[in-house]
Scaffold this motif. Structure first.
Motif, mmCIF file in Angstrom:
data_model
loop_
_atom_site.group_PDB
_atom_site.id
_atom_site.type_symbol
_atom_site.label_atom_id
_atom_site.label_comp_id
_atom_site.label_asym_id
_atom_site.label_seq_id
_atom_site.Cartn_x
_atom_site.Cartn_y
_atom_site.Cartn_z
ATOM 1 N N GLU A 17 0.835 -1.210 0.000
ATOM 2 C CA GLU A 17 0.000 0.000 0.000
ATOM 3 C C GLU A 17 0.866 1.255 0.000
ATOM 4 O O GLU A 17 0.646 2.186 -0.798
ATOM 5 C CB GLU A 17 -0.915 0.008 1.222
ATOM 6 N N ARG A 36 1.080 3.910 -3.196
ATOM 7 C CA ARG A 36 0.710 5.312 -3.001
ATOM 8 C C ARG A 36 1.856 6.239 -3.408
ATOM 9 O O ARG A 36 1.642 7.283 -4.038
ATOM 10 C CB ARG A 36 0.323 5.561 -1.537
ATOM 11 N N LEU A 58 -3.234 -0.422 -6.353
ATOM 12 C CA LEU A 58 -3.734 0.087 -5.085
ATOM 13 C C LEU A 58 -5.227 -0.180 -4.938
ATOM 14 O O LEU A 58 -5.695 -0.611 -3.872
ATOM 15 C CB LEU A 58 -3.454 1.586 -4.988
ATOM 16 N N HIS A 95 -4.913 3.654 4.602
ATOM 17 C CA HIS A 95 -5.485 4.811 3.917
ATOM 18 C C HIS A 95 -6.701 4.493 3.052
ATOM 19 O O HIS A 95 -7.119 5.353 2.280
ATOM 20 C CB HIS A 95 -4.418 5.475 3.042
#
Length: 223
Positions: free
Chosen positions: A101, A105, A123, A137
């Motif tokens: 992740e 990002r 993602l 997130h």
């Protein structure tokens, strides 16, 4: 007391990190050039061919983590390889999911449309499939939104359509999956071997080709 607990936690984290052979000859060319995308592509080629072993995934991860670059290419490759290793590690994949992740990002921040949206697709798929407790997130709703926006922006990208269809089916929404499945099926020649196998599997999970009733393609899909 607090410092000793922190030290113990760090030792436990190191102990749980995957170990592999960074000198695996299958990745020799990529290692020589310190080319993160070449490492990623070498692993993907083995997975597509059905020859990748658990050790190959471990070794690709060991290699990619043996150096660090502040580039979109490195961030994407590290995210993708961590994700591929997480697929094989089951309950022990938590740290790898978090790592995938973070680096996906980072790749998007550096170059939003890197490799035709590959980091966004990665993602989004991660947010849909991974347990939310392992993510910092996003969640499945965030993931579907990312995948939908990628398809809206680039409807001619077969892989983007496939990732969106996979996301819908993962969430049990076969009806929503039909349109992107048909789009991916109409551009199947643009998919790699592994993605073509995934497409066939998703079509079966959506009820089969007859249930999909995809319209005959009118012409080539554009961007």
């Amino acid at each position: 007391m607090r410092s000793s607990l922190l030290a113990a936690a760090l030792l436990a984290l190191v102990a749980c990190r995957p170990h592999g052979n960074a000198a695996n000859p299958k990745f020799a060319a990529a290692a020589e050039g310190h080319d993160p995308i070449a490492v990623y592509e070498a692993l993907e080629a083995q997975i597509d061919a059905g020859t990748a072993t658990k050790e190959d995934r471990e070794d690709a991860y060991a290699l990619i983590t043996s150096w660090e670059e502040d580039t979109a290419a490195y961030a994407f490759a590290r995210a993708a390889i961590a994700g591929r290793l997480a697929e094989n590690r089951g309950a022990q994949a938590g740290g790898l999911v978090t790592e995938a992740e973070a680096y996906a990002r980072k790749a998007r921040e550096k170059e939003p449309d890197f490799r035709e949206g590959a980091a966004t697709q990665l993602l989004g798929s991660l947010y849909v499939a991974a347990p939310s407790r392992l993510l910092k997130h996003g969640d499945s709703e965030t993931g579907i939104e990312l995948l939908e926006k990628e398809v809206e922006a680039h409807p001619g990208r077969a892989v983007a359509q496939l990732r969106l269809a996979s996301g819908y089916i993962t969430l049990g929404d076969q009806d929503s999956a039909k349109e992107p499945l048909c789009a991916a099926k109409g551009a199947e020649d643009r998919l790699g071997a592994g993605d073509r196998r995934l497409l066939a599997k998703l079509i079966e999970e959506a009820g089969g080709a007859e249930a999909l009733a995809c319209p005959a393609p009118v012409g080539g899909a554009g961007e």
